[in-house]
Design a protein around this motif. Structure first.
Motif, PDB file in Angstrom:
ATOM      1  N   THR A 197       0.827  -1.214   0.000  1.00  0.00           N
ATOM      2  CA  THR A 197       0.000   0.000   0.000  1.00  0.00           C
ATOM      3  C   THR A 197       0.859   1.261   0.000  1.00  0.00           C
ATOM      4  O   THR A 197       0.587   2.213  -0.739  1.00  0.00           O
ATOM      5  N   ALA A 198       1.905   1.274   0.818  1.00  0.00           N
ATOM      6  CA  ALA A 198       2.775   2.463   0.881  1.00  0.00           C
ATOM      7  C   ALA A 198       3.458   2.697  -0.457  1.00  0.00           C
ATOM      8  O   ALA A 198       3.580   3.850  -0.908  1.00  0.00           O
ATOM      9  N   LEU A 199       3.887   1.631  -1.113  1.00  0.00           N
ATOM     10  CA  LEU A 199       4.528   1.762  -2.431  1.00  0.00           C
ATOM     11  C   LEU A 199       3.551   2.350  -3.433  1.00  0.00           C
ATOM     12  O   LEU A 199       3.888   3.290  -4.169  1.00  0.00           O
ATOM     13  N   ILE A 200       2.342   1.833  -3.467  1.00  0.00           N
ATOM     14  CA  ILE A 200       1.338   2.319  -4.420  1.00  0.00           C
ATOM     15  C   ILE A 200       0.979   3.779  -4.129  1.00  0.00           C
ATOM     16  O   ILE A 200       0.921   4.601  -5.047  1.00  0.00           O
ATOM     17  N   LEU A 201       0.760   4.104  -2.858  1.00  0.00           N
ATOM     18  CA  LEU A 201       0.466   5.497  -2.498  1.00  0.00           C
ATOM     19  C   LEU A 201       1.612   6.427  -2.883  1.00  0.00           C
ATOM     20  O   LEU A 201       1.395   7.530  -3.393  1.00  0.00           O
ATOM     21  N   GLY A 202       2.835   5.977  -2.633  1.00  0.00           N
ATOM     22  CA  GLY A 202       3.998   6.773  -2.999  1.00  0.00           C
ATOM     23  C   GLY A 202       4.089   7.012  -4.491  1.00  0.00           C
ATOM     24  O   GLY A 202       4.365   8.136  -4.941  1.00  0.00           O
ATOM     25  N   LEU A 203       3.833   5.962  -5.263  1.00  0.00           N
ATOM     26  CA  LEU A 203       3.858   6.102  -6.725  1.00  0.00           C
ATOM     27  C   LEU A 203       2.781   7.065  -7.203  1.00  0.00           C
ATOM     28  O   LEU A 203       3.036   7.933  -8.044  1.00  0.00           O
ATOM     29  N   VAL A 204       1.558   6.914  -6.667  1.00  0.00           N
ATOM     30  CA  VAL A 204       0.458   7.792  -7.066  1.00  0.00           C
ATOM     31  C   VAL A 204       0.790   9.246  -6.731  1.00  0.00           C
ATOM     32  O   VAL A 204       0.614  10.143  -7.560  1.00  0.00           O
ATOM     33  N   LEU A 205       1.308   9.472  -5.534  1.00  0.00           N
ATOM     34  CA  LEU A 205       1.625  10.835  -5.107  1.00  0.00           C
ATOM     35  C   LEU A 205       2.789  11.414  -5.908  1.00  0.00           C
ATOM     36  O   LEU A 205       2.704  12.517  -6.460  1.00  0.00           O
ATOM     37  N   PHE A 206       3.885  10.658  -6.012  1.00  0.00           N
ATOM     38  CA  PHE A 206       5.083  11.154  -6.691  1.00  0.00           C
ATOM     39  C   PHE A 206       4.841  11.344  -8.191  1.00  0.00           C
ATOM     40  O   PHE A 206       5.113  12.406  -8.749  1.00  0.00           O
ATOM     41  N   LEU A 207       4.331  10.306  -8.843  1.00  0.00           N
ATOM     42  CA  LEU A 207       4.102  10.414 -10.292  1.00  0.00           C
ATOM     43  C   LEU A 207       2.915  11.328 -10.592  1.00  0.00           C
ATOM     44  O   LEU A 207       2.896  12.000 -11.618  1.00  0.00           O
ATOM     45  N   GLY A 208       1.946  11.361  -9.673  1.00  0.00           N
ATOM     46  CA  GLY A 208       0.793  12.236  -9.875  1.00  0.00           C
ATOM     47  C   GLY A 208       1.186  13.702  -9.899  1.00  0.00           C
ATOM     48  O   GLY A 208       0.812  14.446 -10.815  1.00  0.00           O
TER      49      GLY A 208
END
Length: 193
Positions: A2-13
């Motif tokens: 979950t943390a990886l996915i949230l990080g990707l969404v936030l960073f790439l978003g």
């Protein structure tokens, strides 16, 4: 995961606002100023980066293997491709080099090469999410940047051979430091033993 996915969404978003939310970005800057946008962009980027690094580290502790271990040659190919990506990313920062003059967006190309290199050499769900996410993002970003260049009539001045040589030397040196020392120290994986 979950943390990886949230990080990707936030960073790439946040790094995709010019593609998917340029109107919102422009409106925010008009209302609050460029410095407010830069501050928000920096905070969200850092939060996303920390989350994705932490999440990837957690996911590596209990890996979900998707396919058999890649052959050894993929590790060698990844090392070569990563060398190229370091030179490309360096080209984004050295003014007047021929690589940027020719490719126009070398950092985005460097991210594409880096992500692809890690995808072919790894086999877990976390690798697929992290490197696959960056690869898809870089492909979309590069296409969008080229479209913006064409629409704006952007031209790039030719680079000099001397600055191109500096770019290559610095890129190779940074790659060597990272490949032979920093990758192991920071990530826990030593590409060369």
């Amino acid at each position: 995961m979950t943390a990886l996915i949230l990080g990707l969404v936030l960073f790439l978003g946040i790094h995709s606002t010019r593609i998917f939310a340029n109107g919102m970005r422009t409106s925010f800057i008009a209302q609050r100023g460029a410095n407010a946008w830069k501050g928000l962009y920096t905070v969200l980027s850092l939060a996303g980066f920390v989350l994705l690094v932490w999440g990837y580290g957690l996911a590596r502790q209990q890996p979900v293997v998707l396919w058999a271990a890649p052959p050894v040659w993929t590790k060698h190919m990844a090392a070569l491709l990563t060398l190229i990506s370091f030179v490309l990313v360096t080209a984004a920062y050295v003014p007047g080099n021929g690589i940027k003059a020719k490719l126009h967006h070398p950092m985005t190309l460097g991210v594409k090469v880096w992500a692809f290199a890690h995808l072919i050499a790894n086999n877990t769900l976390a690798d697929l999410l992290l490197f696959g996410g960056f690869l898809v993002w870089a492909i979309v970003l590069f296409a969008n940047a080229r479209r913006r260049d064409r629409a704006a009539g952007t031209t790039y001045v030719p680079g000099s051979a001397a600055k191109t040589a500096v770019t290559i030397i610095v890129g190779v040196a940074l790659w060597a430091v990272f490949a032979f020392w920093a990758h192991g120290a920071l990530i826990g994986v030593r590409p060369f033993g």
